[in-house]
Write an enzyme that holds these catalytic residues in place. Structure first.
Site, PDB file in Angstrom:
ATOM      1  N   LYS A 105      52.853  -8.696  42.755  1.00  0.00           N
ATOM      2  CA  LYS A 105      53.872  -9.351  43.588  1.00  0.00           C
ATOM      3  C   LYS A 105      53.384  -9.462  45.038  1.00  0.00           C
ATOM      4  O   LYS A 105      53.602 -10.483  45.699  1.00  0.00           O
ATOM      5  CB  LYS A 105      55.201  -8.586  43.509  1.00  0.00           C
ATOM      6  CG  LYS A 105      55.904  -8.794  42.167  1.00  0.00           C
ATOM      7  CD  LYS A 105      57.073  -7.843  41.927  1.00  0.00           C
ATOM      8  CE  LYS A 105      57.571  -8.021  40.499  1.00  0.00           C
ATOM      9  NZ  LYS A 105      58.648  -7.112  40.099  1.00  0.00           N
ATOM     10  N   GLN A 143      61.710  -2.174  42.588  1.00  0.00           N
ATOM     11  CA  GLN A 143      61.063  -2.251  41.277  1.00  0.00           C
ATOM     12  C   GLN A 143      61.758  -1.319  40.287  1.00  0.00           C
ATOM     13  O   GLN A 143      62.067  -0.168  40.599  1.00  0.00           O
ATOM     14  CB  GLN A 143      59.575  -1.877  41.414  1.00  0.00           C
ATOM     15  CG  GLN A 143      58.758  -2.070  40.151  1.00  0.00           C
ATOM     16  CD  GLN A 143      58.606  -3.527  39.715  1.00  0.00           C
ATOM     17  OE1 GLN A 143      58.738  -4.457  40.522  1.00  0.00           O
ATOM     18  NE2 GLN A 143      58.348  -3.736  38.444  1.00  0.00           N
ATOM     19  N   ASP A 183      65.597 -10.847  43.190  1.00  0.00           N
ATOM     20  CA  ASP A 183      65.497 -10.593  41.745  1.00  0.00           C
ATOM     21  C   ASP A 183      66.655 -11.256  40.997  1.00  0.00           C
ATOM     22  O   ASP A 183      66.566 -11.476  39.789  1.00  0.00           O
ATOM     23  CB  ASP A 183      65.591  -9.082  41.471  1.00  0.00           C
ATOM     24  CG  ASP A 183      64.254  -8.449  41.128  1.00  0.00           C
ATOM     25  OD1 ASP A 183      63.362  -9.167  40.638  1.00  0.00           O
ATOM     26  OD2 ASP A 183      64.120  -7.234  41.340  1.00  0.00           O
TER      27      ASP A 183
HETATM   28  N1  GUN Z   1      60.486  -4.269  36.334  1.00  0.00           N
HETATM   29  C1  GUN Z   1      59.978  -5.106  35.400  1.00  0.00           C
HETATM   30  N2  GUN Z   1      60.262  -6.386  35.709  1.00  0.00           N
HETATM   31  C2  GUN Z   1      60.946  -6.350  36.880  1.00  0.00           C
HETATM   32  C3  GUN Z   1      61.492  -7.370  37.705  1.00  0.00           C
HETATM   33  O1  GUN Z   1      61.424  -8.559  37.452  1.00  0.00           O
HETATM   34  N3  GUN Z   1      62.107  -6.923  38.837  1.00  0.00           N
HETATM   35  C4  GUN Z   1      62.213  -5.613  39.145  1.00  0.00           C
HETATM   36  N4  GUN Z   1      62.871  -5.294  40.253  1.00  0.00           N
HETATM   37  N5  GUN Z   1      61.717  -4.661  38.390  1.00  0.00           N
HETATM   38  C5  GUN Z   1      61.082  -5.035  37.262  1.00  0.00           C
END
Ligand code: GUN
Length: 283
Positions: A53, A97, A120
């Site tokens: 990311k 996350q 998100d």
């Molecule tokens: N953990 C796995 N995929 C994601 C996601 O798209 N966003 C977040 N915040 N955590 C994750």
């Protein structure tokens, strides 16, 4: 004739190029779009995802910061940090996350994020906005799936879409997005009795269960569009989806591969949402 592939890598590249262009425009107006990523604990997969990311952001001109905290961080401290980020006008998007350590209430933590920075799209306010068709943030994975359907010029109006999987971050929002495009939508569970009887009626099937071979060729109507959200490992340890790709591609009209399908699109849509958050903050 085997199905045509919907290439998530190629499509995500063109979306990223568009994001980069819009970011350059914001920067020319003196605005630096910024994403704050918060990682608690040392889950190995989360470390990889958050690194992606940050790199994706940097490549497109977004500034991303990754804050790491130990697994025993008190929940109250995380909530306090989120409140600080909410109040910081230089931060446009906040991403905590998941999964969080077991002593934390993940939904409570998500609800602490300002809806205007919820890139998100996991906040109840974002889910509600999607439900009633108001501006908000759409969760990245189903949003990316919608972009894939758009990319092949597939009109959902009057079509039957079957979503397998009912998670809050993929299945349910996916169904809402499909409904918004005037599809008829059936949401199934992997335990739905005679799942094949449902999927054989579908013009579009979205498989989002997290289990191999949930969808096999006998369950697919010839010519249907098949979108595979799964990320699993096969017996050889290779990445595979929820769909029996080799079988289903002989029947489907279009199919997304794994890897190289929904995954890169999810990553691209986080950039889109963060850019959108920055653009809205300046309106
Ligand atoms: N953990 C796995 N995929 C994601 C996601 O798209 N966003 C977040 N915040 N955590 C994750």
């Amino acid at each position: 004739m085997p199905a045509q592939l919907i290439d998530g890598i190629a499509l995500s590249k063109s979306i990223r190029a568009d994001v980069a262009h819009r970011i350059a425009h914001l920067k020319s107006r003196g605005i630096q779009p910024r994403l704050s990523i918060v990682l608690v604990g040392d889950d190995p997969a989360s470390q990889v995802y958050t690194r992606h990311k940050v790199n994706d952001s940097t490549e497109t001109g977004l500034e991303a910061t990754l804050e790491r905290y130990p697994a025993d961080l008190p929940e109250a401290d995380l909530l306090a940090r989120i409140r600080t980020l909410n109040a910081d006008p230089a931060v446009h998007g906040i991403l905590v996350q998941l999964p969080l350590p077991a002593h934390m209430d993940a939904q409570k933590v998500i609800e602490a994020i300002a809806p205007s920075k919820d890139v998100d799209g996991f906040h109840v306010s974002s889910a509600g906005a999607l439900m009633v068709g108001r501006p908000g943030f759409w969760p990245c994975t189903p949003y990316g799936c919608m972009k894939m359907l758009e990319s092949i010029g597939f009109s959902l109006r009057g079509k039957h879409a079957v979503v397998i999987g009912r998670s809050n971050i993929v299945g349910k929002p996916m169904a809402m997005m499909l409904l918004q495009q005037n599809a008829t939508v059936t949401i199934c569970h992997s335990a739905t009795a005679d799942l094949g009887a449902m999927t054989r009626q579908a013009d579009v099937i979205v498989a989002a269960v997290g289990k191999r071979n949930v969808l096999t060729a006998d369950m697919v109507k010839p010519g249907a569009v098949v979108i595979d959200v799964g990320m699993n490992r096969n017996d050889e340890g290779k990445l595979c989806g929820d769909v029996d790709f080799e079988g289903v591609r002989q029947v489907a009209g279009w199919i997304t591969p794994v890897p190289g399908g929904v995954g890169p699109m999810t990553r691209a849509m986080l950039l889109v949402n963060t850019l959108e958050a920055a653009e809205r903050a300046t309106r």
